[in-house]
Scaffold this motif. Structure first.
Motif, PDB file in Angstrom:
ATOM      1  N   CYS A 248       0.843  -1.846  -0.411  1.00 47.37           N
ATOM      2  CA  CYS A 248      -0.224   0.036   0.400  1.00 47.37           C
ATOM      3  C   CYS A 248       0.591   1.211   0.423  1.00 47.37           C
ATOM      4  O   CYS A 248       0.592   2.175  -0.400  1.00 47.37           O
ATOM      5  CB  CYS A 248      -0.635   0.089   1.201  1.00 47.37           C
ATOM      6  SG  CYS A 248       0.047   0.169   3.244  1.00 47.37           S
ATOM      7  N   MET A 250       2.168   2.808   1.908  1.00 53.23           N
ATOM      8  CA  MET A 250       2.448   3.649   3.328  1.00 53.23           C
ATOM      9  C   MET A 250       2.897   2.832   4.526  1.00 53.23           C
ATOM     10  O   MET A 250       3.870   3.569   5.058  1.00 53.23           O
ATOM     11  CB  MET A 250       0.746   3.655   4.438  1.00 53.23           C
ATOM     12  CG  MET A 250      -0.674   4.045   3.240  1.00 53.23           C
ATOM     13  SD  MET A 250       0.063   5.725   3.682  1.00 53.23           S
ATOM     14  CE  MET A 250      -1.532   6.176   2.801  1.00 53.23           C
ATOM     15  N   HIS A 255       0.528  -5.818   2.109  1.00 51.96           N
ATOM     16  CA  HIS A 255      -1.338  -7.163   2.531  1.00 51.96           C
ATOM     17  C   HIS A 255      -1.110  -7.862   2.131  1.00 51.96           C
ATOM     18  O   HIS A 255      -1.326  -8.025   0.790  1.00 51.96           O
ATOM     19  CB  HIS A 255      -2.190  -5.606   2.171  1.00 51.96           C
ATOM     20  CG  HIS A 255      -2.595  -4.313   3.348  1.00 51.96           C
ATOM     21  ND1 HIS A 255      -2.024  -4.454   4.634  1.00 51.96           N
ATOM     22  CD2 HIS A 255      -1.568  -2.881   2.728  1.00 51.96           C
ATOM     23  CE1 HIS A 255      -2.210  -3.269   4.615  1.00 51.96           C
ATOM     24  NE2 HIS A 255      -1.659  -2.138   4.619  1.00 51.96           N
ATOM     25  N   CYS A 311      -3.052  -0.947   9.407  1.00 50.60           N
ATOM     26  CA  CYS A 311      -2.313   0.243   8.742  1.00 50.60           C
ATOM     27  C   CYS A 311      -2.849   1.345   8.465  1.00 50.60           C
ATOM     28  O   CYS A 311      -3.931   1.844   8.582  1.00 50.60           O
ATOM     29  CB  CYS A 311      -1.820  -0.445   7.323  1.00 50.60           C
ATOM     30  SG  CYS A 311      -0.642   0.209   6.357  1.00 50.60           S
ATOM     31  N   CYS A 313      -3.524   2.917   6.388  1.00 48.62           N
ATOM     32  CA  CYS A 313      -4.427   2.756   4.874  1.00 48.62           C
ATOM     33  C   CYS A 313      -5.472   2.495   5.307  1.00 48.62           C
ATOM     34  O   CYS A 313      -6.700   2.174   4.367  1.00 48.62           O
ATOM     35  CB  CYS A 313      -3.784   1.896   3.644  1.00 48.62           C
ATOM     36  SG  CYS A 313      -3.902   0.459   4.473  1.00 48.62           S
TER      37      CYS A 313
HETATM   38 ZN   LIG Z   1      -1.653   0.291   4.588  1.00 49.34          ZN
END
Ligand SMILES: [Zn+2]
Lengths: 433, 143
Positions: A248, A250, A255, A311, A313
């Motif tokens: 992602c 971030m 993931h 997370c 995200c």
């Molecule tokens: Zn993430």
């Protein structure tokens, strides 16, 4: 942050566990339709009723690559042959290849997972997606192809190779996202430079890397060369192909789509389950696949899971670290475990050498000898022997720090090593075992 | 005073040496002096050619790792002790000679030698003070 499927991508851990449990039972029930699992699960008295909690998965035996080979061609097929709409097969150099079957629903699910990955990478309708990965039996090209179309991008199904044409297409069609192996990306960047072009001549904004392990240093180098973001895509043909896990951006790691796969990490020697944070072999169980469910499939990929599940995200799916190597890539040199990715990582930090390298192993008087061939770059050669000797020492030292064994360094002329296209072949092992 | 020398990195492969000479032949470039520094696993070919820039570009184009280095060319009396006299002057002044090699042709009965030193400026004055003739670049390329 954009989502392809917000509801499922932001599912909470508890809700996810309930979904996994439900799907795991369905998976075991479906698996029992295949000759292979009917025998293996029958021998162990295992059935959907054996699963009361997710922990019960541990009672199931692993499925290994050799089991897939031994099941060639159809012993793992869990639906009528007439229901299957596609197959993929690995190109095994030793023994038989492994085959994976998909029915229509399987392909639909796979396409959805890839679409999630691409949207996570920032892809959107209107992007131009140049798919520089091989098509065919190999899943890398075709897997992202359908996901990219589903997102609404214009897909250029050019495949790998023919570098000049690839670069021409960057310009002619305003390619914004490319899917490529890191080793080929290095080669393409050399050709871009040789043509007198620079990233400013293109509209690229994201590189998606897949199909081979590579180091963080390589990613950084490629992000600088192309002046774009590079994101990792992870997958393996036994779990459909690309789209099993994706970054992602971030936080570190990729993931894993845990609504579709249960991921475990085990000690490759003992098979014991390892806690998040520990490095080991990744094991996957499919949760939605119908034509060919796989239970506790040993990927041979080595990595670790991050401990935290939340997370920034917004997704709560566990993150997988970069792949540090494969259990079958691992070289044992003088009793020490060495991964080609470690050597690559060190070489990328040395600007005086090019991006291609080769590892040669042979045995001299019963002792392993490891030779690393690197190309000097025309730009850093000044004509002095002393300077080249120092460079050799510098590389030798850097490698010794990292892999703890002494290597012989062979300096080669620029372009002397085979340029890597597609999956790079970097190791030549001439030792007689 | 300074002469442009071309250095080329060569793996120990006979075929590459041939390709290199072919590249020069195609451009009608003439080698005036030549030396191959050979280590156990690679070599550096050093040479003085009549048109160094052209040779450098041609070699680059063929994918060779090439470099241009500045060296001195000096006249050495063609008699016993001729070279020793030149080196003594440099040695007495503490100038370190990294390597040297001879030209194919002689100039008016004298031998000509390529000398690579780190401190070019200082070497020029040291040699001039010792009465050694330093050959100008134009003359060297056409020797
Ligand atoms: Zn993430």
């Amino acid at each position: 942050m954009n989502y392809w499927d917000r509801n499922i991508e932001t599912i909470g851990r508890e809700e996810l566990a309930a979904l996994q449990l439900q799907r795991l039972k369905e998976t075991v029930a479906r698996a029992l339709n295949s000759p292979y699992y009917r025998k293996v699960l029958g021998d162990n008295n295992l059935s959907p009723d054996s699963i009361r909690s997710l922990d019960d998965l541990r009672r199931f035996p692993f499925t290994a690559k050799d089991d897939l080979r031994a099941s060639y061609p159809r012993a793992l097929l869990a639906v009528d042959r007439e229901e299957v709409v596609r197959m993929h097969a690995s190109s095994g150099t030793t023994g038989q290849s492994t085959v994976v079957y998909h029915n229509l629903q399987d392909l639909e699910n796979w396409t959805g997972l890839v679409a999630r990955c691409l949207v996570m990478a920032g892809a959107t309708r209107g992007d131009v997606f140049q798919n520089m990965m091989s098509y065919g039996l190999f899943t890398g090209g075709i897997g992202l192809h359908y996901g990219a179309e589903r997102v609404g991008m214009m897909v250029i199904p050019i495949g790998g190779g023919n570098t000049h044409r690839q670069i021409q297409f960057f310009q002619d069609f305003g390619t914004t996202i490319i899917h490529i192996t890191p080793s080929y990306a290095l080669h393409v960047s050399d050709v871009i430079r040789d043509l007198g072009l620079s990233p400013d001549d293109f509209r690229l904004r994201v590189l998606i890397f897949g199909a081979e392990p590579y180091s963080e240093a390589t990613r950084e180098k490629l992000e600088q060369l192309y002046r774009v973001r590079a994101l990792n895509c992870y997958g393996l043909s036994e779990m459909n192909g690309p789209g099993v896990a994706f970054e992602c951006g971030m936080n570190e790691g990729m993931h894993v789509w845990e609504d579709s796969y249960i991921v475990e990490v085990i000690d490759p020697e003992s098979g014991d389950l390892l806690p998040p944070g520990d490095e080991g072999e990744i094991v996957f169980t499919t949760l939605t696949r119908e034509a060919m469910p796989l239970i506790r499939y040993r990927s041979r990929d080595l990595a670790r899971l991050y401990e935290r599940t939340d997370c920034s995200c917004g997704r709560n799916f566990r993150r997988l670290s970069r792949i540090i190597g494969r259990t079958d890539d691992m070289l044992i040199v003088r009793g020490v475990n060495v991964f080609p990715s470690q050597i690559e990582h060190e070489l990328m930090r040395i600007p005086e050498v090019g991006t291609n390298y080769q590892i040669l192993l042979d045995r001299v008087e019963n002792l392993d000898r490891m030779t690393v061939r690197v190309e000097i770059t025309g730009r850093t050669f000044h004509g002095e022997v002393g300077e080249l000797r120092l460079l050799k020492k510098k590389i030798e030292h850097a490698l010794k720090e990292e892999i703890l064994i002494t290597t012989e360094i062979e300096l080669m002329e620029p372009g002397a090593l085979p340029p890597s296209q597609g999956k790079a072949k970097r190791v030549i092992d001439n030792r007689e075992m | 005073m300074r002469v442009k020398q071309i250095s080329v990195f060569l793996e120990n492969k006979a075929g590459r040496l041939w390709e290199l000479t072919e590249t020069l032949r195609e451009k009608e470039l003439n080698i005036r002096a030549l030396s191959l520094a050979d280590t156990s696993d690679f070599g550096i070919l050093r040479m003085i050619v009549n048109r160094p820039e052209e040779a450098f570009d041609a070699l680059k184009e063929k994918g060779f790792a090439a470099a241009v280095t500045e060296v001195l060319a000096v006249e050495v009396p063609d008699r016993p002790g001729g070279l020793a006299g030149v080196l003594k002057a440099l040695n007495d002044d503490g100038v370190n000679v990294e390597y040297m090699y001879a030209f194919v042709e002689k100039k008016a009965g004298n031998a000509a030698v390529v000398i690579r030193v780190e401190e070019v400026e200082r070497s020029v004055s040291v040699l001039a003070a010792a009465g050694v003739t330093i050959l100008p670049a134009d003359e060297v390329y056409n020797l």
